[in-house]
Design an enzyme around this catalytic site. Structure first.
Site, mmCIF file in Angstrom:
data_model
loop_
_atom_site.group_PDB
_atom_site.id
_atom_site.type_symbol
_atom_site.label_atom_id
_atom_site.label_comp_id
_atom_site.label_asym_id
_atom_site.label_seq_id
_atom_site.Cartn_x
_atom_site.Cartn_y
_atom_site.Cartn_z
ATOM 1 C CG ASP A 51 -7.153 28.220 3.845
ATOM 2 O OD1 ASP A 51 -6.178 28.700 4.450
ATOM 3 O OD2 ASP A 51 -7.223 29.085 2.204
ATOM 4 C CG ASP A 109 -3.890 30.284 2.652
ATOM 5 O OD1 ASP A 109 -5.179 30.504 1.688
ATOM 6 O OD2 ASP A 109 -4.378 30.885 3.835
ATOM 7 C CG ASP A 156 -3.761 28.894 7.633
ATOM 8 O OD1 ASP A 156 -2.837 28.641 8.071
ATOM 9 O OD2 ASP A 156 -4.274 29.619 6.900
HETATM 10 P P1 DGT Z 1 -6.967 33.621 -0.464
HETATM 11 O O1 DGT Z 1 -5.939 32.880 -0.018
HETATM 12 O O2 DGT Z 1 -5.550 34.427 -0.361
HETATM 13 O O3 DGT Z 1 -6.605 33.262 -1.645
HETATM 14 O O4 DGT Z 1 -8.541 33.668 -0.343
HETATM 15 P P2 DGT Z 1 -9.405 32.698 0.883
HETATM 16 O O5 DGT Z 1 -10.399 32.831 0.841
HETATM 17 O O6 DGT Z 1 -8.556 31.715 0.448
HETATM 18 O O7 DGT Z 1 -9.039 33.664 2.260
HETATM 19 P P3 DGT Z 1 -8.368 33.068 3.446
HETATM 20 O O8 DGT Z 1 -6.896 31.760 2.930
HETATM 21 O O9 DGT Z 1 -6.913 34.164 4.356
HETATM 22 O O10 DGT Z 1 -8.841 32.550 4.084
HETATM 23 C C1 DGT Z 1 -10.162 31.102 3.416
HETATM 24 C C2 DGT Z 1 -11.774 32.031 5.032
HETATM 25 O O11 DGT Z 1 -11.239 30.691 5.698
HETATM 26 C C3 DGT Z 1 -11.921 33.135 4.550
HETATM 27 O O12 DGT Z 1 -12.464 33.897 4.125
HETATM 28 C C4 DGT Z 1 -12.224 33.336 6.427
HETATM 29 C C5 DGT Z 1 -11.188 31.661 7.149
HETATM 30 N N1 DGT Z 1 -10.563 32.330 7.986
HETATM 31 C C6 DGT Z 1 -9.299 32.476 7.689
HETATM 32 N N2 DGT Z 1 -8.738 32.510 8.568
HETATM 33 C C7 DGT Z 1 -9.416 31.825 9.619
HETATM 34 C C8 DGT Z 1 -9.136 32.343 11.105
HETATM 35 O O13 DGT Z 1 -8.880 32.140 11.762
HETATM 36 N N3 DGT Z 1 -10.761 31.698 11.792
HETATM 37 C C9 DGT Z 1 -11.778 30.977 11.133
HETATM 38 N N4 DGT Z 1 -13.422 30.841 11.705
HETATM 39 N N5 DGT Z 1 -11.426 31.443 10.135
HETATM 40 C C10 DGT Z 1 -10.352 32.257 8.685
HETATM 41 MG MG MG Z 2 -6.836 31.098 0.906
#
Ligand code: DGT
Ligand code: MG
Length: 385
Positions: free
Chosen positions: A206, A204, A309
């Site tokens: 962010d 996604d 997001d």
């Molecule tokens: P991806 O999108 O699968 O390549 O990997 P990431 O590392 O971008 O993971 P993602 O998009 O699920 O979330 C990014 C970071 O944001 C994750 O490491 C923790 C944080 N995060 C995600 N959802 C929430 C939330 O609901 N609340 C808070 N405080 N942080 C969140």
């Molecule tokens: Mg992400």
């Protein structure tokens, strides 16, 4: 290779936030295996076992050498008996029989396919699997009632399961920036999540949005999503008012005003997605299908759906929000655990608190009317995350 058990060598920390972890690491064969076992444990709601495999994967990612024999793992923390057994199997046979078995199992495959639908968690997927469903396509033929979110998840299944590239993430960032600046000049839009860590692809996009003048960010999310909708860019959204609580799958939730959305990205990264489609003026009502059965991929259609997001935060909390939203999940988890266990402090995406500090009520823009007082949700009695 050099001995790893030299007592002079600094010990590897059991906290991910104290380990240097490269983007491209040397132990992918093992981390792929622990990822599968973690997922499989989570699919049976064995949180503890899932977490153990996640921790194992995280420490393996940080090793500056490719593990080639079991002795290499002497002194490496976070590797339980089960993880070590899997590593040994892979070292001896090239693959792990257990992992291969999981990958072949009908249940794992069905859970993977169904939890891959945006809006479907483990509990729902498990119920559907027990009812005999296996794929998102089965959901359409079975006549199951779907939430609006799940309907969007099925409609855009292919796109949402196709990794978002860095160029696509930047293009989405530009679209959102343009919208934000036309509504609130001076506002700042920051790409966070995996892309901020340098990843080339993600699931996604962010985006964290703030304004240097505290309070100016209030009401921005509604205006932003209306603007995106009027441009035909908003395919779906669900707004979280910031009611807090814990997320089931995605770790702790924060209290920011946030939109879980699906945006439409035109063919050329950065190109406008074209005029609004007839009948598509209201998010979630778009009739164009990105079919879960394979005919609806982005190719030839001229656009793709992307999970985005949008998170709004007051400037005074921006540093914490940026830290909290950059990830990785394991880094964040251990950073909070470190704060709690090693410093007797409490960290989240809003701030860093002394344990004994009496919480003052948060500024009014942090909480919605329906949410419990923030001081309660940040309660010191909450278990380590
Ligand atoms: P991806 O999108 O699968 O390549 O990997 P990431 O590392 O971008 O993971 P993602 O998009 O699920 O979330 C990014 C970071 O944001 C994750 O490491 C923790 C944080 N995060 C995600 N959802 C929430 C939330 O609901 N609340 C808070 N405080 N942080 C969140
Ligand atoms: Mg992400």
């Amino acid at each position: 290779s050099a001995p790893r058990s030299d007592p002079e060598e600094p010990r590897i920390s059991a906290y991910a936030c104290q380990r240097r972890t490269p983007l491209d690491h040397l132990n992918k064969i093992f981390t792929d295996a622990s990822e599968v076992l973690a997922e499989n444990a989570e699919f049976s709601e064995s949180e503890g076992r899932g977490l153990a495999f996640r921790k194992a994967g995280s420490v393996l990612r940080s090793l500056p050498f490719a593990v080639s024999r079991m002795e290499d793992l002497r002194g490496v923390p976070c590797l339980g008996e089960h993880s070590r057994k899997i590593i040994q199997e892979i070292l001896e046979d090239g693959v792990s029989g257990e992992v291969e078995g999981v990958l072949r199992s009908e249940r794992y495959r069905a859970m993977k396919a169904l939890t891959g639908v945006f809006g479907v968690g483990v509990k729902t997927a498990d119920r559907w699997v027990r009812e005999g469903l296996r794929t998102p396509g089965d959901l359409l033929t079975s006549g199951h009632r779907l939430s609006r979110e799940q309907e969007a998840g099925v409609r855009y299944y292919e796109d949402l399961n196709c990794p978002v590239t860095r160029a696509e993430a930047d293009a989405i960032g530009e679209i959102v920036k343009e919208a934000v600046h036309s509504i609130l000049p001076g506002a700042r839009v920051t790409l966070t999540g995996g892309f901020r860590r340098g990843k080339e692809a993600g699931h996604d996009v962010d985006l964290l949005i703030t304004h240097p003048e505290e309070g100016k960010e209030e009401g921005l999310l509604g205006k932003l999503t209306s603007w995106l909708d009027s441009q035909g860019v908003l395919l779906y959204q669900r707004v979280s008012e910031g009611s807090g609580g814990r997320g089931r799958e995605s770790g702790p939730m924060d209290h920011f005003h946030r939109s879980f959305s699906i945006l439409k990205l035109g063919e050329q990264p950065g190109a406008p997605p074209g005029p609004p489609q007839p009948g598509a003026s209201s998010a979630g009502q778009t009739q164009e299908a990105a079919s879960p059965r394979g005919q609806g991929g982005a190719q030839g259609r001229g656009w793709r759906a992307v999970r985005v997001d949008l998170v709004i935060c007051p400037y005074s909390q921006f540093a914490y929000a940026l830290l909290g939203w950059t990830g990785s999940q394991q880094f964040e988890r251990d950073l909070r655990r470190f704060a709690s266990q090693e410093r007797d402090m409490s960290l989240n995406s809003h701030g860093l608190y002394q344990r004994e500090q009496v919480r003052t009520p948060p500024p009014p823009h942090c909480i919605s009317e329906s949410s419990p007082p923030l001081s309660l949700s940040l309660s010191l009695s909450s278990p380590p995350l």
